[in-house]
Every structure is written in C-alpha cells, then in structure tokens.
Write a protein that holds these residues in place. Structure first.
Motif, short mmCIF file in Angstrom:
data_model
loop_
_atom_site.label_atom_id
_atom_site.label_comp_id
_atom_site.label_asym_id
_atom_site.label_seq_id
_atom_site.Cartn_x
_atom_site.Cartn_y
_atom_site.Cartn_z
N GLN A 1 0.84 -1.19 0.00
CA GLN A 1 0.00 0.00 0.00
C GLN A 1 0.87 1.24 0.00
O GLN A 1 1.87 1.31 0.70
CB GLN A 1 -0.91 0.01 1.23
N THR A 2 0.50 2.22 -0.82
CA THR A 2 1.21 3.49 -0.91
C THR A 2 0.26 4.58 -0.53
O THR A 2 -0.89 4.59 -0.96
CB THR A 2 1.72 3.73 -2.33
N ASN A 3 0.70 5.53 0.27
CA ASN A 3 -0.15 6.66 0.65
C ASN A 3 0.34 7.92 -0.03
O ASN A 3 1.41 8.42 0.26
CB ASN A 3 -0.12 6.88 2.18
N GLU A 4 -0.45 8.44 -0.96
CA GLU A 4 -0.18 9.74 -1.58
C GLU A 4 -0.80 10.80 -0.69
O GLU A 4 -1.94 10.67 -0.28
CB GLU A 4 -0.81 9.81 -2.97
N THR A 5 -0.07 11.85 -0.41
CA THR A 5 -0.60 12.86 0.51
C THR A 5 -0.67 14.25 -0.07
O THR A 5 -1.16 15.15 0.59
CB THR A 5 0.28 12.92 1.77
N THR A 6 -0.20 14.46 -1.29
CA THR A 6 -0.09 15.83 -1.79
C THR A 6 -0.97 16.05 -3.00
O THR A 6 -0.65 15.61 -4.08
CB THR A 6 1.37 16.14 -2.18
N PRO A 7 -2.14 16.74 -2.83
CA PRO A 7 -2.89 17.11 -4.03
C PRO A 7 -2.04 18.03 -4.87
O PRO A 7 -1.47 18.99 -4.37
CB PRO A 7 -4.12 17.85 -3.46
N ALA A 8 -1.97 17.77 -6.15
CA ALA A 8 -1.05 18.52 -6.99
C ALA A 8 -1.78 19.40 -7.96
O ALA A 8 -2.96 19.33 -8.14
CB ALA A 8 -0.13 17.56 -7.74
N ALA A 9 -1.02 20.27 -8.59
CA ALA A 9 -1.59 21.20 -9.54
C ALA A 9 -1.84 20.52 -10.87
O ALA A 9 -1.46 19.39 -11.11
CB ALA A 9 -0.64 22.38 -9.74
N GLY B 1 -6.88 17.16 -6.92
CA GLY B 1 -6.59 18.53 -6.49
C GLY B 1 -7.36 19.55 -7.30
O GLY B 1 -7.91 20.52 -6.78
N TRP B 2 -7.41 19.31 -8.63
CA TRP B 2 -8.18 20.22 -9.50
C TRP B 2 -9.66 20.18 -9.17
O TRP B 2 -10.32 21.21 -9.08
CB TRP B 2 -7.94 19.81 -10.96
N ALA C 1 -2.21 -3.87 -5.24
CA ALA C 1 -1.73 -2.65 -4.59
C ALA C 1 -2.83 -1.61 -4.52
O ALA C 1 -3.71 -1.57 -5.38
CB ALA C 1 -0.52 -2.08 -5.34
N ILE C 2 -2.75 -0.76 -3.50
CA ILE C 2 -3.70 0.33 -3.33
C ILE C 2 -2.91 1.62 -3.07
O ILE C 2 -2.01 1.63 -2.22
CB ILE C 2 -4.67 0.09 -2.16
N THR C 3 -3.25 2.67 -3.80
CA THR C 3 -2.65 3.98 -3.57
C THR C 3 -3.76 4.92 -3.14
O THR C 3 -4.66 5.23 -3.93
CB THR C 3 -1.96 4.52 -4.83
N GLU C 4 -3.73 5.37 -1.90
CA GLU C 4 -4.78 6.23 -1.37
C GLU C 4 -4.37 7.70 -1.46
O GLU C 4 -3.21 8.04 -1.26
CB GLU C 4 -5.08 5.87 0.09
N VAL C 5 -5.33 8.54 -1.77
CA VAL C 5 -5.12 9.99 -1.82
C VAL C 5 -6.12 10.64 -0.87
O VAL C 5 -7.32 10.67 -1.17
CB VAL C 5 -5.28 10.55 -3.24
N PRO C 6 -5.68 11.13 0.27
CA PRO C 6 -6.61 11.78 1.21
C PRO C 6 -7.21 13.04 0.58
O PRO C 6 -6.61 13.68 -0.28
CB PRO C 6 -5.73 12.13 2.41
#
Length: 528
Positions: free
Chosen positions: A3-11, A278-279, A234-239
């Motif tokens: 599992q990967t945790n993405e934490t940064t909403p991007a432009a 993020g958009w 695999a799971i990649t979560e984006v808060p």
C-alpha cells in the motif's frame, strides 16, 4: 498486499508550483512530471467522450469536454443520449438509433487518431453492445469507463439487461470509476458504508475483472473524502477534504474525464489521481460562485484558468494602486535612518515596544482569520502565522526592547482598532485583505533593510529577519490566499477588500513614521 499513501494534491499539468506542506519528494515528482508534459506539447492528446448530454453543462458530455480542456487535452464527443435535464432533475431522454451512434463513432475513428476514450452514460443494453463492438474493432490505447448506473438519489438507472451488459464491458476498460452505489452493483453487494468496506469491494472488482479501479469516497459519511487507485495487488490512497457545497453535479463525470486526459498524457493512474483530485477539489470549492441553477449546480471546471480572463491578480492590482503609500514607507525618516544605522536607540526601542503591542492584536486577527478560513490549507497557514507572531517575532523584538509595559500610542491603537473592526464584520475575504499589508509591506521594506544589514550595523539581527526566504514564502502564500478569496467574492465585497487593504497600507506607513514623531529622550546607539 502493498500500500502506498499519496498525501499531496497537486496542480494541473502546466504548473509545478510548490504549496505549503509539500514534501521534497512530492515536489521533485511534481517538477519531473511537469517537465515531461512540457516537453510533450507537440503531441497534445486527443480524448474522446462517449456519453449523454447535459444542457446546463454540469455533467455528461459537456462536463467531459471541459475536464479534458482543464487537463490540457483536446476533447471530442459522441452522443449516446440526448438528455433534457437541469440542476433540479431529468425531464426526458431521447436515444438516437444505434446505427447513428455507430456512424458517430466511426466518423471519429476513421479520421482521428484517438489517444484515450472516456465512456459515460450508455443507458441500454443495445448501446453497450454498439460501443463494445466499436472498442473491439478500433482498440483505443486507453479506455476509462464511468459506469453510470445509479442516480445520486440511489435510484437504479438501468434495467437488468443493461446492468448485465455494463458488467460485461468493464473488463475492456483500463480504469473503471464507479461511485459507491455503482461499485456495489458491479460486485453484487450492498453499498459500502465505510472506507474499509468500499476498499474490499474495489479489490474484488479489480481482481475479478482484471482492471484498475478508481475508488471514490464522496458518497461516504464524514469530513474526509478520500479516493484511491486500486489494483489487484496494490492500493494507492489519496486523502481529501469534503467541501461544504450542494453544487456537486457532475463530479463523477469530471473526475473520470480528468483521469482519462492525464492518462493520455502518459501519467500512471497513481500519479494522475492527486492532480485530478486537487483540480476537482478547487472546482468544488469555487462552485457556489458560479450561481448556475436553483438545484444542485455544477462544479467550476475553469477555476484554474480564470487568470486567463483576469491576467492580473487582485492583490497585485491593489499593491500597484498603493504605489504612493509604498514609496512613502520606504523613503520615510524611520526606514532611511534605520537602514543607515543612524536611528537613535530610544526611537528603535520605542518602535519595538509599540510593535509588540500591535503584534498581540495582529495575532488575534490572524487567529480569527484561521477560524473562518474556507479550506484546511488556509486555516493551517493563518493559524501558523498567528503562532509565529507571538513566538518568533515577539522573541526577536524582546531581545532589543526594554523591560516594562508601555501604553499603546495613538498610531498603534488606530491600526489595531482597524483590524478589530474588520474582524468583527466577519468577512474572511475582507480580513485577509486587511492583514496582507503587514506581510507584504514588511517584506518589501524588510528586503531593502536586509541589504543594509552589514555586520557592524547596530540592529543587524533584526534587519536580517525580514529578508529571509521563510518570510518571503509566507508573504507569497498570504498573497495567494487573498487572491483566492477575492476570486470567490462579489463586486461589493471586493470593494470592501480594497478599502481594507489600502487602509492597512496607510496605517503601516504611519506606523513606520511614528517613532520619529515621538518625543523621546536621546540615548546612544548600541555598540557592536
């Protein structure tokens, strides 16, 4: 399972601007991807939407085209159904003959090289079959399928044959983007009530259909609105944060279309999701200002390109309009004497004592601003600025000031009364405009003073503080947040913002001059 945790909403792809809270790793990834996209501008992706229509522009084919454009792709559209709807509901649906749908599809693929396809509303088993045959013949390189099966009310939109046909189309997609009720239909279970349940259903669908699933948490309860890219292994979560707005029409269409466009640019789904999310968060945040319809209105797909119509930022316009005040501040007696190192110690200590009194009230204004800020990012920034006022800057002032608690001078009271009055009115945008000059004018004057901060200068440590990269970055974010507030404000509120900004600029100028007007006993300069 990893599992990967993405934490940064991007432009959006065209921007790699840093935001507070970005990790160095995330910023490096953003920069690399932005450069890759910039290098690929000779190959703008061509993305086809196959969907129903929405005359009010919030969902369906119209939302898809707006989303493609927001992600920098070229959009095309084939109509599966003509829908008479508005923000309050659907009034009727007209389905073109299947022969005409096939003619639309072939007219595009016979002439245009398609880089990605986004499939939305299909409506009937016959339509699903027509699209399935076309996909098998053309074999587009990338297919994103948003299986429109359940309305926001929870009503099923398809009959049993159509639902079965949709299930059969899922394995032909590279990415499938169901909402929580649609995920339940595809997996044959009840709608998930928790994120953990939704994850299990998404994992089951990814494994059984051999596809990547975009799990969307918008239908779940709670303050968070998390999403995830779910693969079989695999799971990649984006808060994400839940935006308080009723104007959410078309969010599913828009997110899946943004993912299709970003995928066509060559991004992995894991890299695409933070950008698309993020958009869309920004588009939801700006939705209320659109004032489209009396029901559940659309999101603001163009929120990140609004600057093209308004090239100058609101804050920069006000800054330029106050050029006279800025000149008077930097050329005033206090600043020029301070830069030269000839300012008497008594006047410098008097200034610091008054500034300490001011900073106490300014910190309260910043705390009030944090309390009414519309986003977590803004809340965190203003709250941090308030704390730094009380701790970092106050400590520096106290290192030079004499002991004792002087009374606030008339100039100090005028400034703090102004901030308190604006704060009492309760407008976030107006208060942001009122506090901004204390960042911006201080930074501008501070950078001039920092150039004079030679080692032998009697106040060298104080001068150097306001020329630092940290203070410059804080000012940049304060300007950006004030610009965002102005973008969501109406004409009357922007007028009040302008008045509050200029008044604070004038009070900053007068605050700088006040020490040289005060009647003080002369004292020698400190020795270094």
């Amino acid at each position: 399972m990893s599992q990967t945790n993405e934490t940064t909403p991007a432009a959006a792809p065209a921007s790699a601007d840093a935001r507070p809270g970005d990790t160095p790793q995330a910023l490096a990834r953003e920069t690399d991807l932005a450069r890759a996209l910039a290098a690929a501008t000779d190959r703008v992706p061509r993305v086809l939407s196959i969907a129903g229509t929405d005359p009010t522009g919030g969902a369906g084919l119209q939302a898809d085209l707006k989303s493609f454009a927001a992600m920098g792709a070229y959009g095309m559209g084939v109509v599966t159904a003509l829908v008479a709807q508005n923000t309050q509901g659907v009034r009727g649906v007209h389905t073109p003959p299947q022969s005409f749908l096939e003619e639309q599809l072939c007219s595009v693929s016979d002439d245009v090289e398609i880089d990605a396809v986004k499939i939305g509303m299909l409506g009937s088993a016959d339509t699903v079959e027509t699209v399935r045959r076309w996909l098998s013949d053309v074999r587009p390189p990338l297919v994103v399928f948003d299986p429109v099966m359940v309305a926001s009310s929870g009503d099923r939109l398809l009959d049993d044959d159509a639902e079965a046909a949709v299930r059969g189309l899922v394995p032909l997609a590279d990415l499938v983007t169901p909402n929580i009720p649609e995920l339940a239909v595809l997996t044959g279970g009840a709608p998930a009530r928790t994120w953990a349940e939704a994850r299990r259903q998404a994992e089951d669908l990814a494994a059984s259909a051999g596809v990547v699933v975009l799990l969307k948490g918008g239908h779940l309860e709670g303050e968070d609105a998390n999403d995830a890219v779910v693969r079989a292994d695999a799971i990649t979560e984006v808060p994400g944060e839940r935006i308080d707005t009723k104007n959410t029409h078309g969010t599913g269409c828009s997110l899946s279309s943004a993912m299709a466009a970003l995928g066509a640019w060559g991004l992995t789904w894991e890299d695409a999701l933070p950008r698309a999310k993020g958009w869309l968060t920004d588009a939801l945040r700006a939705a209320d200002a659109l004032n489209v319809g009396r029901g559940h209105g659309p999101v603001d797909h163009g929120v990140r390109t609004r600057h093209l119509a308004r090239p100058s930022s609101w804050a920069r316009e006000q800054w330029d309009a106050c050029a006279d005040v800025r000149a008077a501040s930097s050329q005033g007696r206090f600043v020029t004497r301070l830069a030269a190192g000839t300012l008497e110690r008594a006047r410098f200590e008097w200034y610091l004592a008054q500034d300490l009194l001011y900073l106490d009230e300014y910190a309260r204004a910043l705390a009030s601003l944090a309390a009414v800020a519309p986003t977590r990012r803004a809340q965190a920034f203003w709250a941090r600025a308030s704390q730094e006022c009380l701790e970092v800057e106050a400590a520096l002032h106290l290192s030079h000031a004499r002991e004792g608690s002087p009374e606030a001078a008339p100039m100090t009271r005028a400034y703090t009364d102004h901030l308190l009055a604006v704060s009492a009115r309760g407008s976030y945008a107006e208060l942001a405009a009122a506090v901004l000059p204390c960042f911006w004018l201080y930074q501008a004057v501070g950078e001039e003073l920092a150039e004079a901060a030679r080692p032998e200068h009697p106040y060298v440590d104080w001068l150097a503080t306001y020329g630092t990269d940290e203070f410059r970055e804080s000012t940049r974010v304060a300007i950006e947040l004030t610009d965002e507030a102005a973008g969501h404000a109406g004409p009357e509120e922007r007028s009040r913002m302008a008045a509050a900004f200029r008044r604070s600029m004038e009070l900053e100028r007068d605050f700088f001059d006040a020490p040289c007007d005060a009647l003080l006993e002369p004292q020698p300069l400190p020795q270094r």
